[in-house]
Design a protein around this motif. Structure first.
Motif, mmCIF file in Angstrom:
data_model
loop_
_atom_site.group_PDB
_atom_site.id
_atom_site.type_symbol
_atom_site.label_atom_id
_atom_site.label_comp_id
_atom_site.label_asym_id
_atom_site.label_seq_id
_atom_site.Cartn_x
_atom_site.Cartn_y
_atom_site.Cartn_z
ATOM 1 N N VAL A 171 -12.425 -16.293 -0.355
ATOM 2 C CA VAL A 171 -10.966 -16.373 -0.336
ATOM 3 C C VAL A 171 -10.514 -17.203 -1.543
ATOM 4 C CG1 VAL A 171 -10.897 -18.422 1.160
ATOM 5 C CG2 VAL A 171 -8.936 -16.868 1.088
ATOM 6 N N LEU A 172 -9.499 -16.735 -2.225
ATOM 7 C CA LEU A 172 -8.988 -17.280 -3.493
ATOM 8 C C LEU A 172 -9.826 -16.824 -4.686
ATOM 9 C CD1 LEU A 172 -8.015 -20.995 -2.633
ATOM 10 C CD2 LEU A 172 -6.491 -19.022 -2.816
ATOM 11 N N ARG A 173 -11.147 -16.695 -4.507
ATOM 12 C CA ARG A 173 -12.011 -16.318 -5.633
ATOM 13 C C ARG A 173 -11.991 -14.815 -5.895
ATOM 14 N NH1 ARG A 173 -17.110 -14.599 -5.584
ATOM 15 N NH2 ARG A 173 -17.602 -15.425 -3.518
ATOM 16 N N ILE A 174 -12.102 -14.009 -4.837
ATOM 17 C CA ILE A 174 -12.131 -12.546 -4.996
ATOM 18 C C ILE A 174 -10.689 -12.033 -5.030
ATOM 19 C CG2 ILE A 174 -12.848 -10.364 -3.964
ATOM 20 C CD1 ILE A 174 -15.134 -11.900 -2.609
ATOM 21 N N PRO A 175 -10.261 -11.434 -6.141
ATOM 22 C CA PRO A 175 -8.866 -10.979 -6.237
ATOM 23 C C PRO A 175 -8.614 -9.746 -5.378
ATOM 24 C CG PRO A 175 -10.085 -10.324 -8.185
ATOM 25 C CD PRO A 175 -11.019 -11.181 -7.376
ATOM 26 N N GLY A 176 -7.374 -9.596 -4.955
ATOM 27 C CA GLY A 176 -6.998 -8.391 -4.233
ATOM 28 C C GLY A 176 -6.891 -7.227 -5.189
ATOM 29 N N ALA A 177 -6.826 -6.020 -4.642
ATOM 30 C CA ALA A 177 -6.702 -4.813 -5.470
ATOM 31 C C ALA A 177 -5.364 -4.830 -6.203
ATOM 32 C CB ALA A 177 -6.810 -3.569 -4.594
ATOM 33 N N SER A 178 -5.389 -4.634 -7.522
ATOM 34 C CA SER A 178 -4.170 -4.750 -8.328
ATOM 35 C C SER A 178 -3.076 -3.791 -7.853
ATOM 36 C CB SER A 178 -4.483 -4.501 -9.801
ATOM 37 O OG SER A 178 -5.044 -3.221 -9.986
ATOM 38 N N SER A 179 -3.458 -2.578 -7.439
ATOM 39 C CA SER A 179 -2.449 -1.606 -6.991
ATOM 40 C C SER A 179 -1.766 -2.075 -5.711
ATOM 41 C CB SER A 179 -3.098 -0.237 -6.769
ATOM 42 O OG SER A 179 -4.146 -0.330 -5.805
ATOM 43 N N ARG A 180 -2.553 -2.653 -4.796
ATOM 44 C CA ARG A 180 -1.967 -3.156 -3.546
ATOM 45 C C ARG A 180 -1.095 -4.382 -3.809
ATOM 46 N NH1 ARG A 180 -7.208 -2.490 -1.144
ATOM 47 N NH2 ARG A 180 -7.429 -4.772 -1.114
ATOM 48 N N VAL A 181 -1.554 -5.272 -4.685
ATOM 49 C CA VAL A 181 -0.782 -6.476 -5.000
ATOM 50 C C VAL A 181 0.551 -6.085 -5.622
ATOM 51 C CG1 VAL A 181 -0.707 -8.563 -6.438
ATOM 52 C CG2 VAL A 181 -2.805 -7.952 -5.239
ATOM 53 N N LYS A 182 0.509 -5.108 -6.512
ATOM 54 C CA LYS A 182 1.736 -4.616 -7.137
ATOM 55 C C LYS A 182 2.700 -4.070 -6.073
ATOM 56 C CE LYS A 182 3.331 -0.650 -9.787
ATOM 57 N NZ LYS A 182 2.924 0.577 -10.503
ATOM 58 N N ALA A 183 2.186 -3.244 -5.174
ATOM 59 C CA ALA A 183 3.031 -2.644 -4.135
ATOM 60 C C ALA A 183 3.587 -3.716 -3.189
ATOM 61 C CB ALA A 183 2.226 -1.610 -3.350
ATOM 62 N N LEU A 184 2.750 -4.690 -2.845
ATOM 63 C CA LEU A 184 3.200 -5.761 -1.943
ATOM 64 C C LEU A 184 4.298 -6.601 -2.582
ATOM 65 C CD1 LEU A 184 -0.245 -6.883 -0.482
ATOM 66 C CD2 LEU A 184 1.641 -5.856 0.819
ATOM 67 N N CYS A 185 4.186 -6.874 -3.884
ATOM 68 C CA CYS A 185 5.231 -7.620 -4.589
ATOM 69 C C CYS A 185 6.568 -6.896 -4.495
ATOM 70 C CB CYS A 185 4.845 -7.820 -6.053
ATOM 71 S SG CYS A 185 3.650 -9.137 -6.343
ATOM 72 N N GLN A 186 6.525 -5.590 -4.762
ATOM 73 C CA GLN A 186 7.757 -4.803 -4.703
ATOM 74 C C GLN A 186 8.342 -4.799 -3.296
ATOM 75 O OE1 GLN A 186 5.928 -1.204 -6.301
ATOM 76 N NE2 GLN A 186 7.192 -1.374 -8.155
ATOM 77 N N GLU A 187 7.471 -4.653 -2.306
ATOM 78 C CA GLU A 187 7.942 -4.597 -0.922
ATOM 79 C C GLU A 187 8.505 -5.936 -0.464
ATOM 80 O OE1 GLU A 187 6.363 -2.955 3.427
ATOM 81 O OE2 GLU A 187 4.995 -3.031 1.710
ATOM 82 N N LEU A 188 7.860 -7.025 -0.873
ATOM 83 C CA LEU A 188 8.363 -8.361 -0.512
ATOM 84 C C LEU A 188 9.728 -8.616 -1.143
ATOM 85 C CD1 LEU A 188 5.068 -10.446 -0.685
ATOM 86 C CD2 LEU A 188 6.606 -10.326 1.286
ATOM 87 N N GLU A 189 9.902 -8.198 -2.382
ATOM 88 C CA GLU A 189 11.202 -8.366 -3.031
ATOM 89 C C GLU A 189 12.300 -7.672 -2.229
ATOM 90 O OE1 GLU A 189 11.992 -10.267 -5.335
ATOM 91 O OE2 GLU A 189 10.292 -10.624 -6.656
ATOM 92 N N ALA A 190 11.980 -6.532 -1.675
ATOM 93 C CA ALA A 190 12.989 -5.730 -0.970
ATOM 94 C C ALA A 190 13.190 -6.169 0.475
ATOM 95 C CB ALA A 190 12.590 -4.253 -1.020
ATOM 96 N N LYS A 191 12.121 -6.638 1.119
ATOM 97 C CA LYS A 191 12.192 -6.819 2.577
ATOM 98 C C LYS A 191 12.041 -8.254 3.081
ATOM 99 C CE LYS A 191 10.284 -2.190 3.521
ATOM 100 N NZ LYS A 191 9.197 -1.437 4.216
ATOM 101 N N PHE A 192 11.592 -9.170 2.231
ATOM 102 C CA PHE A 192 11.271 -10.508 2.740
ATOM 103 C C PHE A 192 12.477 -11.182 3.381
ATOM 104 C CE2 PHE A 192 10.873 -15.161 2.223
ATOM 105 C CZ PHE A 192 9.758 -15.373 3.011
ATOM 106 N N TYR A 193 13.591 -11.227 2.683
ATOM 107 C CA TYR A 193 14.767 -11.918 3.220
ATOM 108 C C TYR A 193 15.499 -11.099 4.271
ATOM 109 C CZ TYR A 193 14.306 -15.820 -0.001
ATOM 110 O OH TYR A 193 13.852 -16.942 -0.658
ATOM 111 N N GLU A 194 15.182 -9.820 4.338
ATOM 112 C CA GLU A 194 15.743 -9.001 5.428
ATOM 113 C C GLU A 194 14.966 -9.208 6.723
ATOM 114 O OE1 GLU A 194 15.676 -4.969 4.203
ATOM 115 O OE2 GLU A 194 17.261 -5.195 2.683
#
Length: 474
Positions: A171-194
């Motif tokens: 944990v912290l050492r092994i990075p997540g998949a770049s495609s998933r991280v990218k998608a999660l960033c976009q989704e958090l921007e849209a849905k986190f405060y909702e």
């Protein structure tokens, strides 16, 4: 928010490089226990440095093995240890000014240049989750959760990892998949405060990558633009003790939101280290992984991956390691600074008394005040004999109590007396929710630790009032 695909590839590559650099590293600090060493908080750090003539020889020896870290401890202080957050805002403001003077003097004595830089005006996002200044995030978050001190997105990511990822290997050492991280960033921007984001779908390594991304991409760095170079230069100070002292002063100098966020991050990282048997993440591993995220200019990654920059950032791992290992010490306000605050308050009070307007007011009130003081003194003499203090507790059914001062009476003993009086009543406050406070006299306000010896403290501040009240929420 516009998302650059190439940027996320770079993000993933930086994580991968750091992961490879730290994989399989062991940390002698966790295998070679060293004897405990008291850290002196009563004497100015600069004064201590100037009095130790042999420290240059000592520093050369230390640099030969930078992995052996002493077990520093705080010696018992009868008047109580003061933590950041224990003082009133006006006293903390004075502490900050004094800390900068002390840091400058310490660097000067050690022959190291203290570089501070002004924050340049940069265009930043005023809404969203990532790449938003901490102050803007806090303003947004406090509308949803009043009293919030640490960004909600960081709290959510830490909470997710703590619930299911502390035992995850790498944990912290092994990075997540770049495609998933990218998608999660976009989704958090849209849905986190909702409040519609589904945290159950986030994998632990992806969450860790998001956490590192959040810290690294702050437009105003967590360690601030002003003090970033000063944090960098800590690694060049001659001894471990000097590095610890400098970090202590630098933490005090950070703005509240940056300091509170750093504290939450360091506490989380310590939990990761505490689970090293399961997750294979030693103190050294964690420090190497996190250092580039705190010490690298976030804009550099937009220009491509510079191996030299990553290597340079990795050298700051020793500073990161210090901040994790000694975090409790770093959040302690040195006693000599608190003593200077008391002296500052005494001088300020004397100046105020000498002001002409105050003199005129005192003259007009002299007769009435003299009568009032005589009456109060008579009551006090009958109600509070010498060797006693009067403790106020407005939140309790017994709002006041005269307490006799003995050599071994501690603040925690007084709290226990009031709580025992309330047992069985409708009072809902618990021991963890309240503290005894020192108010007035030569201090604005100070929250006391339970181990404070009250007789010693009352002699240091004989004109203080003693009040039991709820602790501020963290």
């Amino acid at each position: 928010m516009h998302v650059d695909v190439n940027f996320y590839d770079i993000l993933h590559h930086v994580d991968s490089i750091t992961a490879q650099d730290s994989k399989g590293q062991s940390s002698p600090t966790e295998e070679v226990p060293l004897p405990e060493t008291d850290i002196n908080l009563e004497i100015s750090f600069a004064e201590q440095a100037s009095n130790v003539k042999e420290f240059f020889l000592q520093s050369e020896n230390e640099k030969e093995d930078d992995t052996l870290l002493p077990n520093y401890r705080l010696p018992q202080d009868k008047t109580g240890i003061t933590k950041i957050g224990d003082l009133a805002p006006q006293d903390m403001k004075t502490v900050t000014s004094l800390a900068l003077i002390e840091l400058t003097a310490l660097y000067d004595v050690l022959g190291t240049e203290l570089k501070l830089q002004r924050t340049a005006k940069v265009k930043v996002n005023e809404t969203g989750v990532f790449r938003v200044p901490l102050s803007v995030l806090l303003e947004q978050d406090q509308k949803k959760v009043p009293g919030t001190k640490v960004p909600l997105i960081l709290q959510s990511l830490i909470s997710l990892i703590e619930k299911g990822g502390l035992n995850t290997e790498g944990v912290l050492r092994i990075p997540g998949a770049s495609s998933r991280v990218k998608a999660l960033c976009q989704e958090l921007e849209a849905k986190f405060y909702e409040g519609t984001f589904n945290w159950d779908t986030v994998k632990q390594h992806d969450a860790a990558s998001l956490l590192k991304f959040f810290i690294r991409e702050l437009p105003l760095p967590l360690l601030t633009v002003e003090y970033m170079k000063a944090f960098h230069s800590v690694q060049y100070l001659p001894t471990k003790k000097h590095r610890l002292q400098a970090l202590n002063l630098l933490v005090i100098l950070l703005p509240d939101i940056h300091r509170d966020t750093l504290k939450a991050l360091l506490e989380f990282l310590q939990k990761v280290v505490d689970h090293r048997e399961q997750n294979k993440m030693t103190l050294k591993n964690v420090a190497m992984i996190m250092a580039p995220n705190l010490f690298t200019d976030h804009t550099s990654s937009l220009k491509g991956v510079d191996q030299g920059a990553v290597t340079s950032a990795a050298r700051t791992a020793s500073i990161m390691l210090f901040m994790i290992k000694y975090q409790k010490l770093l959040w302690t306000i040195p006693k000599f600074l608190v003593a200077q605050v008391r002296q500052h308050n005494i001088v300020s009070q004397k100046k105020n008394v000498k002001e002409k307007a105050m003199k005129k007011l005192l003259k007009r009130m002299a007769y009435d005040r003299e009568k009032s003081e005589k009456a109060e003194k008579s009551l006090a003499d009958n109600d509070k004999p010498q060797g006693f203090i009067r403790v106020q507790a407005p939140q309790f059914s017994k709002v006041s109590m005269a307490v006799q001062l003995t050599e071994d009476l501690k603040a925690g003993d007084i709290l226990a007396r009031f709580l025992n009086q309330e047992s069985g009543s409708s009072m809902t406050l618990t021991r963890e929710e309240v503290s005894l406070y020192e108010i007035g006299g030569n201090i604005g306000e100070r929250c006391l630790e339970d181990t404070t010896y009250m007789k010693d403290l009352s002699q240091l501040n004989p004109h203080a009032e003693w009040v039991i009240k709820p602790k501020p929420k963290e």
